[in-house]
Design a protein around this motif. Sequence first.
Motif, mmCIF file in Angstrom:
data_model
loop_
_atom_site.group_PDB
_atom_site.id
_atom_site.type_symbol
_atom_site.label_atom_id
_atom_site.label_comp_id
_atom_site.label_asym_id
_atom_site.label_seq_id
_atom_site.Cartn_x
_atom_site.Cartn_y
_atom_site.Cartn_z
ATOM 1 N N VAL A 1 38.486 52.237 42.748
ATOM 2 C CA VAL A 1 37.489 52.180 41.674
ATOM 3 C C VAL A 1 37.404 50.809 41.000
ATOM 4 O O VAL A 1 36.435 50.550 40.288
ATOM 5 C CB VAL A 1 37.702 53.287 40.618
ATOM 6 N N ALA A 2 38.397 49.932 41.212
ATOM 7 C CA ALA A 2 38.326 48.589 40.620
ATOM 8 C C ALA A 2 39.399 47.690 41.231
ATOM 9 O O ALA A 2 40.495 48.155 41.551
ATOM 10 C CB ALA A 2 38.521 48.645 39.110
ATOM 11 N N SER A 3 39.069 46.412 41.369
ATOM 12 C CA SER A 3 40.097 45.406 41.658
ATOM 13 C C SER A 3 40.522 44.845 40.309
ATOM 14 O O SER A 3 39.723 44.780 39.373
ATOM 15 C CB SER A 3 39.575 44.305 42.580
ATOM 16 N N VAL A 4 41.794 44.450 40.211
ATOM 17 C CA VAL A 4 42.364 44.082 38.911
ATOM 18 C C VAL A 4 43.179 42.796 39.013
ATOM 19 O O VAL A 4 43.996 42.636 39.926
ATOM 20 C CB VAL A 4 43.267 45.220 38.380
ATOM 21 N N GLU A 5 42.962 41.917 38.066
ATOM 22 C CA GLU A 5 43.797 40.729 37.880
ATOM 23 C C GLU A 5 44.453 40.857 36.522
ATOM 24 O O GLU A 5 43.780 41.058 35.506
ATOM 25 C CB GLU A 5 42.958 39.453 37.940
ATOM 26 N N ASN A 6 45.786 40.790 36.483
ATOM 27 C CA ASN A 6 46.566 40.920 35.253
ATOM 28 C C ASN A 6 47.111 39.571 34.814
ATOM 29 O O ASN A 6 47.603 38.806 35.641
ATOM 30 C CB ASN A 6 47.754 41.866 35.465
ATOM 31 N N ARG A 7 47.069 39.323 33.523
ATOM 32 C CA ARG A 7 47.677 38.121 32.944
ATOM 33 C C ARG A 7 48.463 38.496 31.704
ATOM 34 O O ARG A 7 47.877 38.895 30.700
ATOM 35 C CB ARG A 7 46.610 37.090 32.564
ATOM 36 N N GLY A 8 49.770 38.384 31.768
ATOM 37 C CA GLY A 8 50.620 38.619 30.611
ATOM 38 C C GLY A 8 50.997 37.295 29.973
ATOM 39 O O GLY A 8 51.220 36.319 30.674
ATOM 40 N N LYS B 1 32.346 42.440 45.676
ATOM 41 C CA LYS B 1 31.160 42.604 46.529
ATOM 42 C C LYS B 1 31.527 43.291 47.836
ATOM 43 O O LYS B 1 30.829 44.195 48.294
ATOM 44 C CB LYS B 1 30.526 41.242 46.827
ATOM 45 N N THR B 2 32.630 42.858 48.426
ATOM 46 C CA THR B 2 33.055 43.411 49.712
ATOM 47 C C THR B 2 33.394 44.887 49.617
ATOM 48 O O THR B 2 32.981 45.692 50.449
ATOM 49 C CB THR B 2 34.271 42.626 50.252
ATOM 50 N N LEU B 3 34.156 45.251 48.587
ATOM 51 C CA LEU B 3 34.618 46.635 48.442
ATOM 52 C C LEU B 3 33.644 47.518 47.659
ATOM 53 O O LEU B 3 33.838 48.727 47.593
ATOM 54 C CB LEU B 3 35.994 46.659 47.764
ATOM 55 N N GLN B 4 32.625 46.889 47.033
ATOM 56 C CA GLN B 4 31.641 47.612 46.216
ATOM 57 C C GLN B 4 32.311 48.374 45.072
ATOM 58 O O GLN B 4 32.053 49.552 44.833
ATOM 59 C CB GLN B 4 30.801 48.556 47.085
ATOM 60 N N ILE B 5 33.221 47.654 44.384
ATOM 61 C CA ILE B 5 33.916 48.172 43.203
ATOM 62 C C ILE B 5 33.913 47.086 42.129
ATOM 63 O O ILE B 5 33.842 45.906 42.450
ATOM 64 C CB ILE B 5 35.370 48.603 43.514
ATOM 65 N N PRO B 6 33.999 47.463 40.851
ATOM 66 C CA PRO B 6 34.058 46.454 39.791
ATOM 67 C C PRO B 6 35.361 45.642 39.848
ATOM 68 O O PRO B 6 36.368 46.116 40.371
ATOM 69 C CB PRO B 6 34.031 47.281 38.499
ATOM 70 N N PHE B 7 35.287 44.450 39.308
ATOM 71 C CA PHE B 7 36.471 43.614 39.100
ATOM 72 C C PHE B 7 36.772 43.622 37.612
ATOM 73 O O PHE B 7 35.888 43.363 36.791
ATOM 74 C CB PHE B 7 36.234 42.193 39.602
ATOM 75 N N ILE B 8 38.030 43.925 37.266
ATOM 76 C CA ILE B 8 38.468 43.975 35.879
ATOM 77 C C ILE B 8 39.572 42.947 35.660
ATOM 78 O O ILE B 8 40.557 42.907 36.402
ATOM 79 C CB ILE B 8 38.979 45.380 35.502
#
Length: 162
Positions: free
Chosen positions: A56-63, A93-100
């Motif tokens: 449902v989403a790709s995620v990039e985390n920054r602590g 775009k490739t996976l057709q999921i939002p990026f968070i």
Amino acid sequence: MSFQETLDVEQTMIKIMLDICKKKDTNAEWQFIETHKEKSKFARTDGILVKNGYMVASVENRGRYNVTWEYVKSQNSWLLTEAKLLSNIELSKTLQIPFIFCGFFPNENIYATLQVTDNKGNVIIKYEVAETWAKKHKNTEDKVKKRNAYIPIKQFKVYKIY
């Protein structure tokens, strides 16, 4: 932050994200599939959020232990390398999921999220790009010129974690 501190804060961030998701949809089965940090220290994304077996989403985390949310707010933007941003947009775009894009300030228990793309990979935020001097990567003091995206802080959804 050391590599181990980064791994530790990412685990906390994943737990926070899953807790937020479970509160929003208690009937769903949520999980987070991570990139293998020891094997791929320079992965372009941290992982994929999964609901009921579907991405449902790709995620990039920054602590951030070394700065405060107030400081980031005072800068009016959050810095992310353009390469990482563009890679995640392409993945969306490739996976057709939002990026968070997610941020966490453990010293203040503040967690912030920003949906960067829609479920087709179209960018839904505003940001500017500029070339600046920065560390080549976090494990060195070597400096290189990098193109950085400046994401306005007002676009983030902010949570106080208790």
